[in-house]
Design a protein around this motif. Sequence first.
Motif, PDB file in Angstrom:
ATOM      1  N   LEU A  51       1.029  -1.332   0.077  1.00  0.00           N
ATOM      2  CA  LEU A  51      -0.139   0.172  -0.593  1.00  0.00           C
ATOM      3  C   LEU A  51       0.570   1.284  -0.128  1.00  0.00           C
ATOM      4  CD1 LEU A  51      -3.084  -1.135   2.657  1.00  0.00           C
ATOM      5  CD2 LEU A  51      -2.973  -0.533  -0.151  1.00  0.00           C
ATOM      6  N   ARG A  52       1.712   1.146   1.151  1.00  0.00           N
ATOM      7  CA  ARG A  52       3.390   2.108   0.608  1.00  0.00           C
ATOM      8  C   ARG A  52       3.511   2.800  -0.589  1.00  0.00           C
ATOM      9  NH1 ARG A  52       5.199   6.213   1.092  1.00  0.00           N
ATOM     10  NH2 ARG A  52       6.376   7.358   2.026  1.00  0.00           N
ATOM     11  N   LEU A  53       4.028   1.734  -1.194  1.00  0.00           N
ATOM     12  CA  LEU A  53       4.923   1.991  -2.551  1.00  0.00           C
ATOM     13  C   LEU A  53       4.237   1.803  -3.904  1.00  0.00           C
ATOM     14  CD1 LEU A  53       7.866  -0.673  -2.131  1.00  0.00           C
ATOM     15  CD2 LEU A  53       7.796   1.811  -1.524  1.00  0.00           C
ATOM     16  N   LEU A  54       3.272   0.758  -3.549  1.00  0.00           N
ATOM     17  CA  LEU A  54       1.991   1.122  -5.196  1.00  0.00           C
ATOM     18  C   LEU A  54       0.238   1.897  -5.034  1.00  0.00           C
ATOM     19  CD1 LEU A  54       1.796  -0.538  -7.634  1.00  0.00           C
ATOM     20  CD2 LEU A  54      -0.441  -2.241  -6.112  1.00  0.00           C
ATOM     21  N   GLY A  55       0.409   2.389  -3.514  1.00  0.00           N
ATOM     22  CA  GLY A  55      -1.045   2.256  -3.435  1.00  0.00           C
ATOM     23  C   GLY A  55      -0.569   4.040  -3.441  1.00  0.00           C
ATOM     24  N   GLY A  56       0.505   4.637  -2.933  1.00  0.00           N
ATOM     25  CA  GLY A  56       0.402   6.029  -3.277  1.00  0.00           C
ATOM     26  C   GLY A  56       0.441   6.031  -1.769  1.00  0.00           C
ATOM     27  N   LEU A  57      -0.131   5.687  -0.964  1.00  0.00           N
ATOM     28  CA  LEU A  57      -0.707   6.382   0.492  1.00  0.00           C
ATOM     29  C   LEU A  57       0.599   6.033   1.129  1.00  0.00           C
ATOM     30  CD1 LEU A  57      -3.160   4.345  -0.797  1.00  0.00           C
ATOM     31  CD2 LEU A  57      -3.842   3.850   1.877  1.00  0.00           C
ATOM     32  N   SER A  58      -0.382   7.132   1.871  1.00  0.00           N
ATOM     33  CA  SER A  58       1.491   7.967   3.677  1.00  0.00           C
ATOM     34  C   SER A  58       1.343   6.832   4.194  1.00  0.00           C
ATOM     35  CB  SER A  58       0.397   9.699   4.070  1.00  0.00           C
ATOM     36  OG  SER A  58      -0.322   8.749   4.242  1.00  0.00           O
ATOM     37  N   THR A  59       2.362   6.956   5.271  1.00  0.00           N
ATOM     38  CA  THR A  59       2.576   6.141   6.134  1.00  0.00           C
ATOM     39  C   THR A  59       1.163   6.619   7.521  1.00  0.00           C
ATOM     40  OG1 THR A  59       5.086   5.990   6.058  1.00  0.00           O
ATOM     41  CG2 THR A  59       4.072   5.060   8.134  1.00  0.00           C
ATOM     42  N   THR A  60       0.706   7.596   7.050  1.00  0.00           N
ATOM     43  CA  THR A  60      -0.305   7.833   8.068  1.00  0.00           C
ATOM     44  C   THR A  60      -1.424   7.398   7.452  1.00  0.00           C
ATOM     45  OG1 THR A  60       0.673  10.472   8.904  1.00  0.00           O
ATOM     46  CG2 THR A  60      -2.070   9.686   9.679  1.00  0.00           C
ATOM     47  N   GLU A  61      -1.784   7.458   6.074  1.00  0.00           N
ATOM     48  CA  GLU A  61      -3.103   6.457   5.573  1.00  0.00           C
ATOM     49  C   GLU A  61      -3.014   5.195   5.993  1.00  0.00           C
ATOM     50  OE1 GLU A  61      -4.520   9.374   1.967  1.00  0.00           O
ATOM     51  OE2 GLU A  61      -2.721   8.421   1.699  1.00  0.00           O
ATOM     52  N   VAL A  62      -1.488   4.601   5.772  1.00  0.00           N
ATOM     53  CA  VAL A  62      -1.487   2.381   5.899  1.00  0.00           C
ATOM     54  C   VAL A  62      -1.486   2.354   7.810  1.00  0.00           C
ATOM     55  CG1 VAL A  62       0.302   1.108   5.671  1.00  0.00           C
ATOM     56  CG2 VAL A  62      -0.388   3.300   4.340  1.00  0.00           C
ATOM     57  N   ALA A  63      -1.301   3.353   8.356  1.00  0.00           N
ATOM     58  CA  ALA A  63      -1.506   3.264  10.006  1.00  0.00           C
ATOM     59  C   ALA A  63      -3.044   3.179  10.196  1.00  0.00           C
ATOM     60  CB  ALA A  63      -0.746   4.416  10.371  1.00  0.00           C
ATOM     61  N   ARG A  64      -3.467   4.113   9.535  1.00  0.00           N
ATOM     62  CA  ARG A  64      -5.172   4.333   9.329  1.00  0.00           C
ATOM     63  C   ARG A  64      -6.077   2.804   9.390  1.00  0.00           C
ATOM     64  NH1 ARG A  64      -6.036  10.688   7.555  1.00  0.00           N
ATOM     65  NH2 ARG A  64      -5.292  10.980   9.844  1.00  0.00           N
ATOM     66  N   ALA A  65      -5.288   2.048   8.472  1.00  0.00           N
ATOM     67  CA  ALA A  65      -6.302   1.227   7.693  1.00  0.00           C
ATOM     68  C   ALA A  65      -5.636   0.046   8.839  1.00  0.00           C
ATOM     69  CB  ALA A  65      -5.733   1.072   6.849  1.00  0.00           C
ATOM     70  N   PHE A  66      -4.858  -0.089   9.176  1.00  0.00           N
ATOM     71  CA  PHE A  66      -4.608  -1.375   9.981  1.00  0.00           C
ATOM     72  C   PHE A  66      -4.542  -0.950  11.545  1.00  0.00           C
ATOM     73  CE2 PHE A  66      -2.029  -2.785   6.576  1.00  0.00           C
ATOM     74  CZ  PHE A  66      -1.760  -3.729   6.477  1.00  0.00           C
ATOM     75  N   LEU A  67      -5.062  -0.032  11.758  1.00  0.00           N
ATOM     76  CA  LEU A  67      -5.377   0.857  13.057  1.00  0.00           C
ATOM     77  C   LEU A  67      -4.274   0.697  14.318  1.00  0.00           C
ATOM     78  CD1 LEU A  67      -8.964  -1.021  13.445  1.00  0.00           C
ATOM     79  CD2 LEU A  67      -8.641   0.810  12.793  1.00  0.00           C
ATOM     80  N   VAL A  68      -3.464   1.427  13.704  1.00  0.00           N
ATOM     81  CA  VAL A  68      -1.971   0.947  14.232  1.00  0.00           C
ATOM     82  C   VAL A  68      -1.706   2.429  14.617  1.00  0.00           C
ATOM     83  CG1 VAL A  68      -1.583  -1.194  14.110  1.00  0.00           C
ATOM     84  CG2 VAL A  68      -0.442   0.148  12.577  1.00  0.00           C
ATOM     85  N   THR A  69      -0.126   2.308  14.842  1.00  0.00           N
ATOM     86  CA  THR A  69       0.471   4.034  14.868  1.00  0.00           C
ATOM     87  C   THR A  69       1.012   4.469  14.300  1.00  0.00           C
ATOM     88  OG1 THR A  69       2.052   3.788  16.710  1.00  0.00           O
ATOM     89  CG2 THR A  69       0.565   4.652  17.881  1.00  0.00           C
ATOM     90  N   GLU A  70       1.424   5.546  13.864  1.00  0.00           N
ATOM     91  CA  GLU A  70       1.970   6.527  12.429  1.00  0.00           C
ATOM     92  C   GLU A  70       3.243   5.034  12.248  1.00  0.00           C
ATOM     93  OE1 GLU A  70       3.654   9.892  10.343  1.00  0.00           O
ATOM     94  OE2 GLU A  70       1.601  10.129  11.004  1.00  0.00           O
ATOM     95  N   ASP A  71       3.970   5.998  14.661  1.00  0.00           N
ATOM     96  CA  ASP A  71       5.760   5.800  14.160  1.00  0.00           C
ATOM     97  C   ASP A  71       5.700   3.371  14.166  1.00  0.00           C
ATOM     98  OD1 ASP A  71       6.540   7.457  14.396  1.00  0.00           O
ATOM     99  OD2 ASP A  71       6.579   8.048  16.947  1.00  0.00           O
ATOM    100  N   ALA A  72       4.857   2.995  14.481  1.00  0.00           N
ATOM    101  CA  ALA A  72       4.303   2.154  14.449  1.00  0.00           C
ATOM    102  C   ALA A  72       4.584   0.928  13.048  1.00  0.00           C
ATOM    103  CB  ALA A  72       3.257   1.211  14.975  1.00  0.00           C
ATOM    104  N   MET A  73       3.879   2.050  12.400  1.00  0.00           N
ATOM    105  CA  MET A  73       3.282   1.783  11.035  1.00  0.00           C
ATOM    106  C   MET A  73       5.236   1.946   9.861  1.00  0.00           C
ATOM    107  SD  MET A  73       2.060  -0.028   8.510  1.00  0.00           S
ATOM    108  CE  MET A  73       0.674  -0.484   9.229  1.00  0.00           C
ATOM    109  N   ALA A  74       5.794   2.825  10.447  1.00  0.00           N
ATOM    110  CA  ALA A  74       7.060   3.330   9.879  1.00  0.00           C
ATOM    111  C   ALA A  74       7.960   2.150   9.792  1.00  0.00           C
ATOM    112  CB  ALA A  74       6.945   4.408  10.544  1.00  0.00           C
ATOM    113  N   GLN A  75       7.720   1.609  10.829  1.00  0.00           N
ATOM    114  CA  GLN A  75       9.085   1.341  11.461  1.00  0.00           C
ATOM    115  C   GLN A  75       8.795  -0.411  10.633  1.00  0.00           C
ATOM    116  OE1 GLN A  75       9.219   0.458  16.146  1.00  0.00           O
ATOM    117  NE2 GLN A  75       9.830   2.494  16.127  1.00  0.00           N
ATOM    118  N   ARG A  76       7.803  -0.748  10.575  1.00  0.00           N
ATOM    119  CA  ARG A  76       6.710  -1.774  10.084  1.00  0.00           C
ATOM    120  C   ARG A  76       7.278  -2.602   8.428  1.00  0.00           C
ATOM    121  NH1 ARG A  76       0.801  -3.855  10.693  1.00  0.00           N
ATOM    122  NH2 ARG A  76       2.028  -3.929  13.302  1.00  0.00           N
ATOM    123  N   VAL A  77       7.082  -0.886   7.985  1.00  0.00           N
ATOM    124  CA  VAL A  77       8.199  -0.671   6.733  1.00  0.00           C
ATOM    125  C   VAL A  77       9.154  -0.344   6.531  1.00  0.00           C
ATOM    126  CG1 VAL A  77       7.535   1.042   4.780  1.00  0.00           C
ATOM    127  CG2 VAL A  77       5.395   0.969   6.286  1.00  0.00           C
TER     128      VAL A  77
END
Length: 398
Positions: free
Chosen positions: A129-155
């Motif tokens: 989603l981050r690479l192909l969907g053009g979604l920001s880390t914030t938007e991807v974090a919302r989709a997974f119901l996690v914090t932005e920092d947690a999602m950034a580390q995951r990516v």
Amino acid sequence: MTGVVDEAAVGRLFRDESGRSVAAVIGFCGDIDLAEDAVQEAFSLALRKWPRDGLPPNPGGWITTTARNRAIDRLRRDARGRELLGDMAVLAPQDDLGEADIVPDDRLRLIFTCCHPALSAEAQVALTLRLLGGLSTTEVARAFLVTEDAMAQRVVRAKRKIKAARIPYRVPAAAELPGRLRSVLAVIYLIGTTGLTRPGLGAEAIRLARMLAALMPDEPEVAGLLALVLLIESRRATRIGPDGSLVLLGEQDRSRWDRALIEEGQSIVRRCLRRNHPGPYQIQAAINAVHADAATAVQTDWRQILALYDQLLALAPTSIVALNRAIAVGEVHGPAAALALVDELELDHYYAFHATRADLLRQLGHDDEARVAYQRAAALAPTDAERDFLTGGGRGAR
């Protein structure tokens, strides 16, 4: 081509084209971070150049070409450039693609690369989603119901894993496809649902689902996903009003729904449901097909929808499915029965949970509690349209 080009216009193009450009540059250089940086540099150059010179005839092509050239420049300057150039033959081989020749599309290759079994399921979906969907880390974090920092580390961890494991950039051989399918379907689904508020992504989800259906014609869940994204996209134009406000399903102008997409989606659903034991995407498509069958909101067959949600919850017992099933329970058995189910769910950080509670509380006459729930929903809402709607005391999020 000349014309007024501002930062907002370039931002829209970035959302629409960055995934395509990143995928193309990864296909060239085989390095995700390099490709992302090169595309960012290309858009930064566009912000400086286009307001002065106007849009080029093919803005997306200009971005991809510029990004590719920036990647080449970086490889030439970098001490590791020669090593990376050597890696290209491994990561994006041109002389022996084998099964990958079936679908010569960089974006589909990127999805399968990110959905490699070496990565966790959540990392697979988030990275794509981050690479192909053009979604920001914030938007991807919302989709997974996690914090932005947690999602950034995951990516970041996922990208490092791809590089360290030298995961090849290709569509896998036929024997490998089923093992990747679940995450690939999840990616395309999330791209399609994001398309409700992001023009272009819905059409991209349909295009990718069609390609996947051609690649795997005997997979019922692939057909179910294609039907689902077709039916979701059929309503996109009516979800947001002329003033930018959110329009709920029951209040949408059904005469503006895309009948061609609906008919194609319903036709696929009918074929899917003739099989035994339909999977989650087929059932979700069937739910959307029932909504599309109703000429008006009051004609919706909620009993059939509830029966389908019963099947879906048995297959995918998630809190989100349970929340949507509770909405159907409310339509069939009343708001008190639905609220009892909703209050059992642990979804405090999900705006639709609070919006649904607010709607049910209001129906039951508990106006003060409903007002608090609307405020909580508005504070968590992912878009301005949804936030404004809920701030005004909307009718829930269905």
